[in-house]
Design an enzyme around this catalytic site. Structure first.
Site, PDB file in Angstrom:
ATOM      1  N   SER A 149       0.858  -1.189   0.000  1.00 45.35           N
ATOM      2  CA  SER A 149       0.000   0.000   0.000  1.00 45.35           C
ATOM      3  C   SER A 149       0.893   1.238   0.000  1.00 45.35           C
ATOM      4  O   SER A 149       2.077   1.152   0.368  1.00 45.35           O
ATOM      5  CB  SER A 149      -0.840  -0.015   1.281  1.00 45.35           C
ATOM      6  OG  SER A 149      -1.466   1.221   1.496  1.00 45.35           O
ATOM      7  N   TYR A 162      -1.747  -0.744  10.472  1.00 40.34           N
ATOM      8  CA  TYR A 162      -1.856  -1.112   9.044  1.00 40.34           C
ATOM      9  C   TYR A 162      -0.538  -0.799   8.345  1.00 40.34           C
ATOM     10  O   TYR A 162       0.000  -1.620   7.599  1.00 40.34           O
ATOM     11  CB  TYR A 162      -3.010  -0.323   8.412  1.00 40.34           C
ATOM     12  CG  TYR A 162      -3.220  -0.631   6.934  1.00 40.34           C
ATOM     13  CD1 TYR A 162      -3.614  -1.899   6.505  1.00 40.34           C
ATOM     14  CD2 TYR A 162      -3.039   0.363   5.965  1.00 40.34           C
ATOM     15  CE1 TYR A 162      -3.816  -2.174   5.161  1.00 40.34           C
ATOM     16  CE2 TYR A 162      -3.244   0.094   4.620  1.00 40.34           C
ATOM     17  CZ  TYR A 162      -3.639  -1.180   4.221  1.00 40.34           C
ATOM     18  OH  TYR A 162      -3.822  -1.450   2.881  1.00 40.34           O
TER      19      TYR A 162
HETATM   20  N1  NAP Z   1      -8.499  -0.575  -1.672  1.00 39.71           N
HETATM   21  C1  NAP Z   1      -7.473   0.203  -1.399  1.00 39.71           C
HETATM   22  O1  NAP Z   1      -7.607   1.437  -1.358  1.00 39.71           O
HETATM   23  C2  NAP Z   1      -6.114  -0.396  -1.161  1.00 39.71           C
HETATM   24  C3  NAP Z   1      -5.032   0.486  -1.094  1.00 39.71           C
HETATM   25  C4  NAP Z   1      -3.780  -0.042  -0.826  1.00 39.71           C
HETATM   26  C5  NAP Z   1      -3.614  -1.394  -0.646  1.00 39.71           C
HETATM   27  N2  NAP Z   1      -4.684  -2.232  -0.722  1.00 39.71           N
HETATM   28  C6  NAP Z   1      -4.451  -3.663  -0.481  1.00 39.71           C
HETATM   29  O2  NAP Z   1      -5.038  -4.407  -1.509  1.00 39.71           O
HETATM   30  C7  NAP Z   1      -5.318  -5.718  -1.041  1.00 39.71           C
HETATM   31  C8  NAP Z   1      -6.706  -6.132  -1.493  1.00 39.71           C
HETATM   32  O3  NAP Z   1      -7.658  -5.318  -0.857  1.00 39.71           O
HETATM   33  P1  NAP Z   1      -8.957  -4.751  -1.582  1.00 39.71           P
HETATM   34  O4  NAP Z   1      -8.821  -3.288  -1.589  1.00 39.71           O
HETATM   35  O5  NAP Z   1      -9.236  -5.463  -2.827  1.00 39.71           O
HETATM   36  O6  NAP Z   1     -10.052  -5.083  -0.443  1.00 39.71           O
HETATM   37  P2  NAP Z   1     -11.232  -6.125  -0.339  1.00 39.71           P
HETATM   38  O7  NAP Z   1     -12.221  -5.940  -1.450  1.00 39.71           O
HETATM   39  O8  NAP Z   1     -11.730  -6.003   1.072  1.00 39.71           O
HETATM   40  O9  NAP Z   1     -10.519  -7.547  -0.541  1.00 39.71           O
HETATM   41  C9  NAP Z   1      -9.862  -8.219   0.493  1.00 39.71           C
HETATM   42  C10 NAP Z   1      -9.816  -9.696   0.130  1.00 39.71           C
HETATM   43  O10 NAP Z   1      -9.105 -10.400   1.150  1.00 39.71           O
HETATM   44  C11 NAP Z   1      -9.850 -11.571   1.458  1.00 39.71           C
HETATM   45  N3  NAP Z   1      -9.597 -12.020   2.804  1.00 39.71           N
HETATM   46  C12 NAP Z   1      -9.838 -11.372   3.961  1.00 39.71           C
HETATM   47  N4  NAP Z   1      -9.500 -12.140   5.012  1.00 39.71           N
HETATM   48  C13 NAP Z   1      -9.037 -13.313   4.493  1.00 39.71           C
HETATM   49  C14 NAP Z   1      -8.557 -14.509   5.057  1.00 39.71           C
HETATM   50  N5  NAP Z   1      -8.444 -14.641   6.397  1.00 39.71           N
HETATM   51  N6  NAP Z   1      -8.185 -15.520   4.244  1.00 39.71           N
HETATM   52  C15 NAP Z   1      -8.295 -15.389   2.895  1.00 39.71           C
HETATM   53  N7  NAP Z   1      -8.731 -14.260   2.296  1.00 39.71           N
HETATM   54  C16 NAP Z   1      -9.102 -13.242   3.094  1.00 39.71           C
HETATM   55  C17 NAP Z   1     -11.311 -11.156   1.276  1.00 39.71           C
HETATM   56  O11 NAP Z   1     -12.114 -12.291   1.030  1.00 39.71           O
HETATM   57  P3  NAP Z   1     -13.014 -13.073   2.085  1.00 39.71           P
HETATM   58  O12 NAP Z   1     -13.624 -12.056   2.994  1.00 39.71           O
HETATM   59  O13 NAP Z   1     -14.002 -13.777   1.207  1.00 39.71           O
HETATM   60  O14 NAP Z   1     -12.097 -14.033   2.766  1.00 39.71           O
HETATM   61  C18 NAP Z   1     -11.195 -10.322   0.007  1.00 39.71           C
HETATM   62  O15 NAP Z   1     -11.244 -11.147  -1.119  1.00 39.71           O
HETATM   63  C19 NAP Z   1      -5.113  -5.678   0.470  1.00 39.71           C
HETATM   64  O16 NAP Z   1      -3.874  -6.276   0.812  1.00 39.71           O
HETATM   65  C20 NAP Z   1      -5.091  -4.190   0.779  1.00 39.71           C
HETATM   66  O17 NAP Z   1      -4.335  -3.894   1.944  1.00 39.71           O
HETATM   67  C21 NAP Z   1      -5.920  -1.764  -0.988  1.00 39.71           C
END
Ligand code: NAP
Length: 252
Positions: A149, A162
């Site tokens: 991130s 985080y």
């Molecule tokens: N969105 C942003 O602004 C942003 C910015 C910087 C970095 N990121 C990073 O991008 C990555 C993806 O996030 P996203 O933004 O796409 O958010 P998201 O839509 O909330 O996706 C998170 C994913 O992680 C899975 N997950 C959560 N707990 C889990 C577990 N215990 N075992 C297996 N899977 C699990 C969730 O699926 P289930 O709940 O079905 O398990 C979901 O598929 C993360 O690492 C986040 O820190 C996001």
């Protein structure tokens, strides 16, 4: 022209929503067979159905990657059922923000367990297969993409733990990159800025309110999937090591 990832297999963690779902679909469109790992089976099944409708191959892996056995099991099932592993997208993550003072400890535990330990379990289980793929695979190169991130670059007031977890992902990725790049396993760190996904929704209501007022423009999950696709489709002699990607209007 043949899709670049034809004959390869990718495992995407956190594939049930957001960046992981978009990335799995994008890699499948490039010809990779994709293993979809997350806890929500119904979401994975509908993504898999969409990929199969497009002529792709998708394997649903309902698992919690914070459990060491389940993380290793996801890797093992990918190799057993799809035959190999060329690409790991270590993407599953959770972001629970707010002041350090008075923070609920379970929120910190969830972030460390998923963003750090879950990512490490998957990396540990996948690495022997990635090394094998780099030695004998169709592309003679393999990829591990670790999703960090902007918070992995700079800590801000309100994102302490985080940010700690994502800084850890950065340190681990760079160390591992140096260890295995000579064997043609490329390790890349991706550092997205604000992206429109479910990520923020897991925060307490009072925190959610302040997040909404902090972030304006957002990228789409497909924008990050596009960046990841670029990384893993480079020719064998090109390794993208790190990619910081923000919405244009995001200053910090
Ligand atoms: N969105 C942003 O602004 C942003 C910015 C910087 C970095 N990121 C990073 O991008 C990555 C993806 O996030 P996203 O933004 O796409 O958010 P998201 O839509 O909330 O996706 C998170 C994913 O992680 C899975 N997950 C959560 N707990 C889990 C577990 N215990 N075992 C297996 N899977 C699990 C969730 O699926 P289930 O709940 O079905 O398990 C979901 O598929 C993360 O690492 C986040 O820190 C996001």
């Amino acid at each position: 022209m043949e899709p670049v990832l034809d004959g390869t297999v990718a495992l995407v963690t956190g594939a049930s929503s957001g960046i992981g779902a978009a990335t799995a679909a994008a890699l499948a469109a490039q010809g990779a067979a994709v293993a979809l790992a997350a806890r929500r089976r119904d979401r994975l099944q509908s993504l898999a159905a969409g990929i199969r409708d497009q002529g792709g191959t998708a394997l649903v892996l309902e698992c919690d990657v914070t459990d060491e056995q389940q993380a290793a099991g996801a890797v093992q099932r990918t190799v057993a059922e799809l035959g190999r592993l060329d690409t790991l997208i270590n993407n599953a993550g959770v972001m629970l923000l707010g002041p350090v003072a008075g923070a609920p400890l379970p929120e910190w535990q969830r972030m460390v367990e998923l963003n750090v330990l879950g990512l490490l379990y998957c990396a540990h289980a996948a690495l022997p297969h990635l090394l094998r793929a780099a030695g004998s695979g169709p592309r003679q190169v393999a990829d591990m993409v670790n999703v960090s991130s902007v918070a992995g670059r700079a800590a801000r007031n309100g994102n302490g733990v985080y940010s700690l977890t994502k800084h850890g992902v950065g340190a681990f990725s760079e160390s591992l990159r140096q260890e295995v790049t000579g064997q043609y396993v490329r390790v890349c760190l991706v550092e997205p800025g604000a992206t429109d996904t479910e990520l923020a929704s897991h925060n307490r209501p009072e925190i959610l309110h302040s997040i909404r007022s902090q972030f304006g423009q957002r990228m789409q999950a497909e924008d990050i999937a596009d960046a990841i696709t670029y990384i893993v489709t480079r020719p064998r002699h090109v390794a993208v090591n790190e990619l910081l990607i923000r919405p244009t209007e995001q200053e910090r």
